[in-house]
Each structure stands twice: as structure tokens, then as C-alpha cells.
Design a protein around this motif. Structure first.
Motif, PDB file in Angstrom:
ATOM      1  N   ILE A 134      -2.297  10.322  -2.411  1.00  0.00           N
ATOM      2  CA  ILE A 134      -3.073   9.382  -2.861  1.00  0.00           C
ATOM      3  C   ILE A 134      -2.663   7.920  -2.616  1.00  0.00           C
ATOM      4  O   ILE A 134      -1.196   7.961  -2.574  1.00  0.00           O
ATOM      5  N   THR A 135      -3.468   6.999  -1.825  1.00  0.00           N
ATOM      6  CA  THR A 135      -3.064   5.887  -1.615  1.00  0.00           C
ATOM      7  C   THR A 135      -3.344   4.622  -2.746  1.00  0.00           C
ATOM      8  O   THR A 135      -4.466   4.754  -3.222  1.00  0.00           O
ATOM      9  N   VAL A 136      -2.501   4.122  -3.054  1.00  0.00           N
ATOM     10  CA  VAL A 136      -2.522   3.164  -4.123  1.00  0.00           C
ATOM     11  C   VAL A 136      -2.175   1.706  -3.682  1.00  0.00           C
ATOM     12  O   VAL A 136      -1.339   1.527  -2.722  1.00  0.00           O
ATOM     13  N   LYS A 156       1.022  -1.197   0.138  1.00  0.00           N
ATOM     14  CA  LYS A 156       0.124   0.172   0.145  1.00  0.00           C
ATOM     15  C   LYS A 156       0.879   1.130   0.142  1.00  0.00           C
ATOM     16  O   LYS A 156       1.484   1.544   0.709  1.00  0.00           O
ATOM     17  N   ALA A 157       0.983   1.990  -1.115  1.00  0.00           N
ATOM     18  CA  ALA A 157       1.851   3.025  -1.210  1.00  0.00           C
ATOM     19  C   ALA A 157       0.936   4.553  -1.222  1.00  0.00           C
ATOM     20  O   ALA A 157      -0.146   4.539  -2.001  1.00  0.00           O
ATOM     21  N   THR A 158       1.734   5.358  -0.280  1.00  0.00           N
ATOM     22  CA  THR A 158       1.031   6.692  -0.295  1.00  0.00           C
ATOM     23  C   THR A 158       1.921   7.577  -1.157  1.00  0.00           C
ATOM     24  O   THR A 158       3.063   7.656  -0.883  1.00  0.00           O
ATOM     25  N   ILE A 159       1.187   8.346  -2.108  1.00  0.00           N
ATOM     26  CA  ILE A 159       1.967   9.170  -3.056  1.00  0.00           C
ATOM     27  C   ILE A 159       1.660  10.518  -3.024  1.00  0.00           C
ATOM     28  O   ILE A 159       0.507  10.933  -2.731  1.00  0.00           O
ATOM     29  N   ARG A 160       2.722  11.381  -2.916  1.00  0.00           N
ATOM     30  CA  ARG A 160       2.310  12.736  -2.746  1.00  0.00           C
ATOM     31  C   ARG A 160       2.540  13.414  -4.071  1.00  0.00           C
ATOM     32  O   ARG A 160       3.553  13.388  -4.568  1.00  0.00           O
ATOM     33  N   LYS A 161       1.328  13.729  -4.543  1.00  0.00           N
ATOM     34  CA  LYS A 161       1.275  14.560  -5.815  1.00  0.00           C
ATOM     35  C   LYS A 161       1.208  16.010  -5.468  1.00  0.00           C
ATOM     36  O   LYS A 161       0.400  16.646  -5.036  1.00  0.00           O
ATOM     37  N   LYS A 162       2.359  16.468  -5.933  1.00  0.00           N
ATOM     38  CA  LYS A 162       2.535  18.025  -5.424  1.00  0.00           C
ATOM     39  C   LYS A 162       1.965  18.975  -6.422  1.00  0.00           C
ATOM     40  O   LYS A 162       1.607  18.510  -7.516  1.00  0.00           O
TER      41      LYS A 162
END
Lengths: 304, 665
Positions: free
Chosen positions: B320-322, B228-234
Motif C-alpha cells: 500500500i502506498t501512502v 511517499k511510503a510503501t507499506i507491506r501489509k502482511k
């Protein structure tokens, strides 16, 4: 306050103006320099290429005597002496064999607690504060601060930052209103120990330093090492031979400038001992060619 | 009652030359529970395996000890043999009497005795073994690729073309990485952008690839097949849906003098910008730190001039978590700047540039449109000195490794310079020429022979300025260490390739290991060069070590194939060598949780019938646990055991060792 003082051969020989100016500067900052009793040669140039233990024992004896005299710090104005004393102290701290074998050789107990200061350490630690409000318009000259090799290197021993481009002298001179040039020859070799054996090499190496300092608009070269100063000042014959022109840019000890700032006279600072003349008196900075011509005979005398 | 068979292998001469294998078999036969014992020349051979199978049938064995080589070699072989006869494979143990005995001791009775003792303790272990069953975990068939350089692009395309979903994230506004900055590529001198941009477009248009530019990994949880990856979309302050990429905003921006990162700071860019014309996605981004609107709210030129109404100053970073099943790390490298070199002026000479900056000067999309002009005064340099190994292979600089690409790109630089300035001179100071690679050596020879590049073998001690020239002082070690001084118009440093400054923090977020230079570590330097020690995470490109384009692409495809192989299964099978907690004795101190390097220990609440929490205990996630055993050692209430290496099993081995009676001698 008392601080130990190791003059080494230069300050009692070729660089009396360095000793005189250092002592007066120390006095102005309320510091008494106590010369180490019965000091001996630091072993520079010869000992460390011949015999490691000798190269440690010679300086260590001086340090041991200083410790015995109850001194906690010792100022070593000559960069070569400074390097050798620092090396010996470092080896003593790191190498158990040295600790075990040293005492019978120097016939004195040595604990290794003493601190070694070079002239810049000393000025920064004890004199800088006393230099407040010493900015003087007569000093509005451009200095080329020249460190030479051993004041900052080897960095592992001296703990210097920016050993290829140190900025410590610049900071001290700024206190008395002297701006310094940015140049690339601060830590070049002046020819050092080849002064007598191969004056031609000194002429070439010191010549490059002098040429660059002049090209970049420096009015004087400021040093903190008697070897550097003597090569840059005294070997003008060889230098001018190499450069194929006369150069009148003076080379002076940093302590002489600081002394002037404290209000001592140029005579006190023994400006007359310099081969290439320099004077700040009457706001008449002179290192002009007339003076140089006057001194030329002197230059020729020492040319080898 | 256990019925154990002991099989001693000679390994040809490897064991039999120092150990009396027959005697070991004979001693082993006396151990209680051992019903069959024999020796054979090659136990791993087909007849050797048949021998074991026949013995299992004939003597109705319940456990097997094979005295042979390291279990790393043949444990799977013998466990398969045992399983084929219907015994749980974890009742087969290997006693290593080769690496631990015959190879390291001289021939003699003591060596034979040590072999016999080793067998005996393993027999004790088998006696205490329990059946174990492989663990099955489901797989999310979606990959996360971190980094949109050529390695990340290649990995994404390969994984996507196999029919899997890919999320490609890139921290810069555009994908392309360093390859987009290059002019031509060695050893063919084909245009870098011409071969790269079709791939970039393919990524943008691929139905299986979701591209997230200007985004970074915030955190990662989970395990192979189930991350489970959390991505910071700047925030780029542009509504990407509305923006049509016309570029009007970038032309109207009144701030124009910001050093351009894409041009290695050789050019200038506005505060709202697209890094380069072929950028993917072709959407601008506002540099908040330099934008007048964000500084004092006074300017909105871009907004008033945007016909699509896409400028959104209120945009915020999004988290965003994917869910992903596998991760390819392809974050690349960076290079040391000229300010790293005190001997070359701490970066104060404008005409001393890095290789990447020179690359931009050569590039037709660069600040000089491909003309070689020096930064200080825009003149065409007539003498350029290239310094290879600037920082690399230099313990004094703390970078002891070879940066690998510099020999080749320096030859390329000199060659391209000579093509553009035919009357110019190019000198290269080098240590060694490392041109190992297909057509690489020929390329360097071409630089020397066809383009008259002057190679000087030696190091440069100093670069300084004199009368408008850069004086390069070095030594020619092929000419008896002659000092060399060259008056140059420009100096190009092939500075060391190093890991990104944030590589260490990324590795910690991903729980992958890294070396002392912050390059990410592979699982095995030879046999597992693509995988990390964390299952499900693979490496591609220069984030592992300096690499050129072909190598990065090859590794990216390898990482993709590992990922595709993983996605070809619906359920993953894992060895059951993991820790298990005893929930009735666990006191819930969670010391284990703080020491677990894989974050595999979770808190589990035990409730009574009414739903009231009775206590909280440690529960081990079988997907994450790697079986290192750290928690077992730390557990104060002895509530955690490592399956296959339980405390009971290990203690029985140890006590067997000290209970050697006469008959086992």
C-alpha cells in the motif's frame, strides 16, 4: 612429514606418558615430531610477571631455532608453553619495538613465520582423518573433557570460539566412540602453578572439578595439559581432604586414549604412570576402589 | 559596482584581547569596493545592529561583511538586519575571527593579520554573491508513525488530537509493544496494562488514526512534507472486515505448542492466535510457518469453526502506498536472550531467565497467572538471584553503554517477588545503582529497607547447575572482594537492551543515520534530540537509545509537537543552499546520482518541439537536496554548483587569500 615439537619441562619431567603417547599417536598418523634443538624454558608463570621483554625473548628463541631447522609448524603440547609461545609470536607480529630489539637478545634471526599448534590443533589437523573406523566398544565410557585455562584463553590470542564452553575435545573423542558429558567446569582453574606452594588451594579448586565431573556421571576426566593432569591426578590427597571423601575418577591425557584407539597397548601409553589407575583391557574398565587402595600409599607419598 | 561595508566586532574581550580590531577595520577600508569600515564592542547588540542599518542607508551599501563569531551563532541575526534594509540577505557574510582566530591564537600582529585576511576573502565572496530566495514546498498534513509501542501510540494520539491524519503501522499483530508485556511499572507499581490499554483503545477508535497492524515499511521516497511510503501489509489470513474477534478459531486449532512471543516464550500458543486478550485490533493471525494447513493442506479446523466466515487462506501480502508529510520512528528495542551468555550456560538452564521473561511470570496475564513459578518444574523459587548489567557496560560483550532501565526494573522484580513469595530471598548483583529519575532512588531504597532485598555489589563470573540448584558464583567488592557462592532456585538476568535486528535495514530504507549499536541517531545530542538528520523524520522512544516509559512518552510528545509545528504551515520554507545543475552542459553521466546520500538527483528528459528526447540530464530536487556538495565535487563536466557556495565564490576567496599586497598588511 616432519613437524616441530616443543616438549617444555613438563613432558620431560612430570608427564612422560603425555610425551610417549603423543609421539606414538603422531607416528600412527605418519608424522615425525622433531624436537627443537637446544630448547629453553618457555618462561611460563614467572617471566611474564617480571619482565615483558624476557617473556617474549624466551619463547621467541625456541621459535627462531625451529625456523632455522626449517620447520613450518611446531606442536606445543603443554598449554602453558603454548600460551607463552603464542603470546611471544603475537607480540613479535604486532609490536615493531619488539621486532627491533629481539635479535640482539636471542642472537638468532627470527622471521615470525612459524605456526604454533596446541595438541587439539594437531589432532584435528593431522590425526582426525586417521581415526576413521576406530570406534571401539571398549571405549563406551563417559568422558568429562577438561580444557583448563590456557588452551582456549585468552580468546583474542587463541582465536577460540566458545571459550567458556569449548567442544573440540568432545568432537575428537566422538571419533573413537567416547561420549562426553555436558558440564560447566571445562575451563575452571585447577590451581595450576600453586601445585607446590599452596596444595590446599589446588585441593579445593581441583576438588570442585572432580566432584562435578563425578556428580554428572563421568567415568574419567580427559585433559590436554600436563599441569591440569598432574593436579587432577597427583593431588588426590589434597583433593580428597577437601572433599572429605575418596574419589577414584581417573584423569587421563587425550593422547593416551587416541593411542589406544590406534592399537597401542596400555603399557605403550604408559598407563602405569597415572596415580589413579585406569584400564580398558578385556573390556574391564577398572578404576575401582581396590585398585585405589593399592595406589593409596603412592598418593600419600606426594602429599605435601 | 559593489558597495561593501565591513563591521568588526570586539565580542567584548573575546576578539579584542588578541586581535587589534581597529587595525583590521583600517586595513579592510583599503580593499577596493569597501566604502565603509568600522569596529564596535558588541555588533550583535541592539546599538551594533542599528550601526549596520544606519551605515547601509548612509553609504548605500550593497553588501555587508561582519567580522565576528561563528556564522552558526549570529548569521541569522545579521542577515535579518540586512534584509530589513531591503538588501537580499545572502549579500551578508560573516567572517569568523573568533573561533577561527582570536580564540586559538596568541595576541600579536600575525593574529591581527589573519583576521584582516579572513575579512578580505569574505569581501571577495560578497562581491561574487547572487541574490537567493527561500524555497517553498507544500506539505501533506498526514503523519506516518512507525511502531505501535507506547511511544508510537503517544505520538499518534498527540498528532491526531491536533487535527491531523495519522497512519500508525505496527509489525506485530497487535499494538502495545513491550509495555503490554510488563506486569507493574516502576516507581509507582501501577499495573502496566491498566494504564496502557485505554490508550490502545483510543488509538483504535480515533477518527484521525488509521491503524495498520501486522505491517512494515517496504520503502520510502520523497522529502519533508512530501514523503511517499510503501507499506507491506502482511497477510494474516483473516478477513478483518468479517472477523468479529470471537476467538473460537484459536480454541479449535489443534496445534497448541508454539512458543508464545508475547509471553517471551514462557508460554505456548496455537497456530492461529491473538497475542493477548486486550490486543488491538482484536483479530487473530495465522502463523503460516506452524499452521498444518499451510504445511500439508490437511487441516481447516479454524475455517470450519468460524461462524463469520472470516478465514481466508488465499490472502496475500498487500503493498500500500501512502502520501505523508512527516514520519515518527518509534520502533523500540529488544533485549539479548540468555543464550548470549556463555558464562551463564548459553541459555541451557531453564531457570535462568531474562528480565522480560520474569516480567511475564509476575504478570497476572502471564503463563502462571501471576504466580512466580520456575520454568523447569513449576516450583515456587525460594531463592532468586538477579544479575544486573548482564551484557550492558561490558566492552568484552561489545555493549559498552548502560541499558538504563535495568537498575529500576530489577529493584521492581525483587520487590514484586518478595510481595508474592514473602518467605523467599532475593539477591541482586549490581555494579552501580543508577536510579536517576523522579522518585527512583526512593524506590530502590524501598526495595532494600522495606522488602529486605539483598544487594551485593559485584559481578557474577559463572552460573552452573549442581544437584538441582543453580550455583551463582560472584564476588562481593564491598567486602574486600570476597568470593560469593549462592545456591539459587532461579536466576534472572537483566540482559542488555539492544536495537532490533532489522534496525539497520529500516534506517537505510528511511535514509536516517544510526550509531554503531544500530540505534537511530538524533540530529544533535543536546539541542535537537528528537529530530533526525533527515528533515521531516523524528524519533520517539527506545529506537534511539534505551529509555524507560516516562522518557519514551515525553519524547513521543516532543516528536509529535515537531510534526504538528510542521503541519501548521501550508508551505515550507527552506534555505536555498542547495545544488543546482546546468542542464545545457550536463552530459548525463549520473555519477552525481550514485553519490547523492539524499537521493535528491533525478533524471530529466530534455525534448525538442516534436517531443523527441534530445538528452537526459541530472535534475536536483530542491526539496530533498541538503546542500552537502558531494555531487559538485563528483561532477566531471562542472555542471553542478552549490548555491551560496558556488565554485566561482570559493575560488575567488582562495585567490584573494594569495593576492595579499602591501596595503593589506
Amino acid at each position: 612429514m616432519k613437524i616441530g615439537y616443543f616438549p617444555g619441562c613438563s613432558l620431560h619431567g612430570t608427564a612422560p606418558e603425555y610425551e610417549a603417547s603423543l609421539k606414538l599417536v603422531a607416528k600412527a598418523a605418519d608424522i615425525e615430531l622433531v624436537e627443537i634443538e637446544d630448547w629453553n624454558c618457555c618462561g611460563a608463570t614467572a617471566a611474564h610477571s617480571m619482565n615483558r621483554m624476557l617473556s617474549i625473548a624466551l619463547p621467541a628463541r625456541n621459535l627462531a631455532i625451529a625456523e632455522k631447522m626449517g620447520l613450518e609448524e611446531v606442536v606445543v603440547p603443554c598449554a602453558a608453553c603454548y600460551s607463552r609461545l603464542l603470546f611471544a609470536l603475537n607480540e613479535f607480529k604486532l609490536d615493531e619495538k619488539v621486532r627491533m630489539n629481539l635479535q640482539p637478545i636471542i642472537e638468532t634471526e627470527f622471521k615470525g613465520n612459524i605456526k604454533i599448534l596446541n595438541v587439539l590443533d594437531f589432532l584435528e589437523k593431522y590425526v582426525m582423518d586417521a581415526l576413521k573406523n576406530k570406534v571401539d566398544d571398549k571405549f563406551k565410557k563417559k568422558a568429562a573433557c577438561y580444557y583448563g585455562c590456557l588452551l582456549v584463553r585468552p580468546p583474542k590470542l587463541t582465536n577460540s570460539e566458545r571459550w567458556d564452553d569449548p567442544l573440540r575435545m568432545e568432537a575428537i573423542l566422538k571419533k573413537i566412540g567416547i561420549d562426553s558429558i555436558d558440564w560447566s567446569f571445562k575451563t575452571e582453574c585447577c590451581g595450576a602453578g600453586l601445585s607446590i606452594a599452596r596444595t590446599d588451594i589446588v585441593g579445593k579448586l581441583s576438588g570442585k572439578i572432580i566432584e562435578d565431573a563425578k556428580d554428572r556421571g563421568a567415568d574419567m576426566i580427559v585433559t590436554a595439559c600436563p599441569m591440569c593432569q598432574s593436579n587432577l591426578d597427583m593431588r588426590r590427597g589434597a583433593i580428597n581432604n577437601y572433599l572429605k571423601k575418596d574419589n577414584n575418577i581417573p584423569a587421563i591425557f587425550i593422547t593416551q586414549l587416541i593411542g589406544l584407539a590406534f592399537g597401542y597397548s596400555e603399557k605403550d601409553m604408559q598407563f602405569d604412570k597415572l596415580f589413579v589407575p585406569i584400564s580398558f583391557s578385556n573390556n574391564n574398565f577398572s578404576n575401582n576402589n581396590d585398585n585405589l587402595k593399592m595406589q593409596k600409599s603412592k598418593v600419600k607419598e606426594v602429599k605435601v | 559596482m559593489a558597495r561593501i561595508g565591513v563591521f568588526i566586532c570586539h565580542c567584548g574581550e573575546n576578539i579584542a584581547s588578541t586581535v587589534d580590531c581597529g587595525k583590521v577595520a583600517e586595513i579592510s577600508s583599503k580593499i577596493p569596493g569597501v566604502v565603509f569600515s568600522t569596529d564596535y564592542k558588541y555588533m550583535c547588540s541592539d546599538p551594533g545592529q542599528t550601526l549596520i542599518k544606519d551605515a547601509i542607508k548612509k553609504y548605500k551599501l550593497t553588501g555587508v561583511v561582519v567580522g565576528a563569531c561563528s556564522p552558526r551563532m549570529h548569521e541569522p541575526t545579521f542577515r535579518k538586519v540586512v534584509a530589513s534594509e531591503g538588501i537580499n540577505p545572502f549579500f551578508c557574510e560573516m567572517a569568523n575571527i573568533r573561533e577561527h582566530c582570536s580564540w586559538v591564537h596568541p595576541k600579536g600582529e600575525e593574529t591581527t593579520q589573519k583576521a584582516a585576511d579572513t575579512i578580505r576573502i569574505l569581501v571577495e565572496k560578497v562581491r561574487n554573491n547572487e541574490p537567493l530566495y527561500p524555497i517553498k514546498v507544500p506539505v501533506t498534513k498526514r503523519a506516518l508513525v512507525i511502531g505501535g509501542g507506547i511511544a508510537g501510540i503517544q505520538a499518534s494520539l498527540d498528532i491526531a488530537n491536533a487535527g491531523n491524519e495519522v497512519i500508525l503501522i505496527e509489525k506485530e499483530p497487535s499494538i502495545g509493544g513491550h509495555m503490554a508485556q510488563l506486569s507493574e511499572t516502576f516507581p509507582t507499581l501501577d499495573c502496566s496494562q491498566c494504564i496502557l490499554t485505554p490508550r490502545m483503545v483510543e488509538v483504535a477508535q480515533h477518527p484521525n488514526i488509521t491503524l495498520m497492524s501486522y505491517s512494515e515499511v517496504e520503502s520510502l521516497e520523497g522529502f519533508i512534507g512530501n514523503f511517499k511510503a510503501t507499506i507491506r501489509k502482511k497477510a494474516r489470513f483473516i478477513n478483518e472486515e468479517l472477523c468479529n474477534g470471537c476467538g473460537d478459531c484459536t480454541l479449535k486449532c489443534p496445534i497448541k505448542k508454539i512458543p508464545d512471543e508475547f509471553n517471551a516464550e514462557m508460554g505456548k500458543r496455537p497456530a492461529i492466535y491473538v497475542p493477548f486478550p486486550q490486543a488491538v485490533p482484536n483479530k487473530p493471525v495465522i502463523d503460516k510457518d506452524n499452521c498444518t494447513h499451510f504445511k500439508n493442506g490437511k487441516c481447516q479446523f479454524c475455517k470450519t469453526n468460524c461462524s463469520a466466515g472470516a478465514i481466508d487462506f488465499d490472502q496475500q501480502d498487500q503493498l500500500i502506498t501512502v502520501d505523508v508529510g512527516a514520519i515518527v520512528v518509534a520502533t523500540g528495542f529488544t533485549i539479548k536472550g540468555t543464550d548470549f551468555f556463555p558464562e551463564y550456560g548459553y541459555g541451557k538452564y531453564k531457570d535462568v531467565v531474562t528480565g522480560l521473561q520474569f516480567e511475564r511470570l509476575l504478570s497476572s496475564s502471564g503463563p502462571t497467572l501471576g504466580e512466580v513459578r520456575r520454568p523447569s518444574d513449576g516450583k515456587v523459587p525460594k531463592k532468586v538471584v538477579f544479575i544486573a548489567c548482564a551484557g550492558s557496560r561490558d566492552p568484552a560483550k561489545g555493549i559498552e553503554y548502560c541499558s538504563k532501565i535495568c537498575c529500576m526494573y530489577t529493584a521492581k522484580h525483587a520487590m514484586l517477588y518478595k510481595h508474592k513469595v514473602p518467605d523467599g530471598e532475593a539477591d541482586i548483583f549490581y555494579m552501580d545503582i543508577r536510579a536517576g529519575g523522579k522518585n527512583y532512588e526512593e524506590f530502590v531504597r524501598r526495595a532494600v529497607e522495606e522488602d529486605d532485598v539483598n544487594y551485593i555489589r559485584g559481578r557474577v563470573s559463572k552460573v552452573y547447575e549442581k544437584n538441582g540448584k543453580l550455583i551463582v558464583r560472584g564476588v562481593d567488592t564491598l567486602l574486600n572482594s570476597t568470593p560469593v557462592e549462592i545456591e539459587a532456585d532461579m536466576v534472572v538476568l537483566a540482559t542488555a537492551s539492544v536495537a532490533h535486528s532489522d534496525a539497520e535495514s529500516l534506517a537505510q530504507k528511511l535514509h536516517i543515520s544510526y550509531d554503531s549499536y544500530n540505534f537511530f541517531s538524533e540530529a544533535h545530542p543536546k539541542l535537537r534530540p528528537v529530530e533526525t538528520n533527515t528533515a521531516g523524520i523524528t524519533l520517539a522512544g527506545a529506537c534511539q537509545a534505551p529509555k524507560d516509559i516516562p522518557e519514551s512518552v515525553a519524547q513521543a510528545s516532543a516528536a509529535a509537537s515537531k510534526t504538528i509545528a510542521l503541519f501548521s504551515q501550508d508551505l515550507l520554507t527552506r534555505e536555498p543552499i542547495i545544488a543546482v545543475s546546468n542542464k545545457s552542459t550536463c552530459v548525463g553521466c549520473f555519477l552525481c546520482q550514485s553519490v547523492c546520500p539524499y537521493l535528491a538527483i533525478e533524471r530529466e528528459e530534455i525534448k525538442d518541439r516534436n517531443g523527441n528526447i534530445i538528452k537526459t540530464v541530472a535534475s536536483i530536487n530542491s526539496g530533498l537536496c541538503q546542500g552537502c556538495g558531494t555531487c559538485v565535487a563528483f561532477c566531471r563536466s562542472k555542471s553542478i554548483d552549490l548555491q551560496g557556495y558556488t565554485n566561482n565564490q570559493v575560488f575567488s576567496e582562495v585567490s584573494a587569500l594569495f593576492e595579499r599586497s602591501e596595503e593589506y598588511v
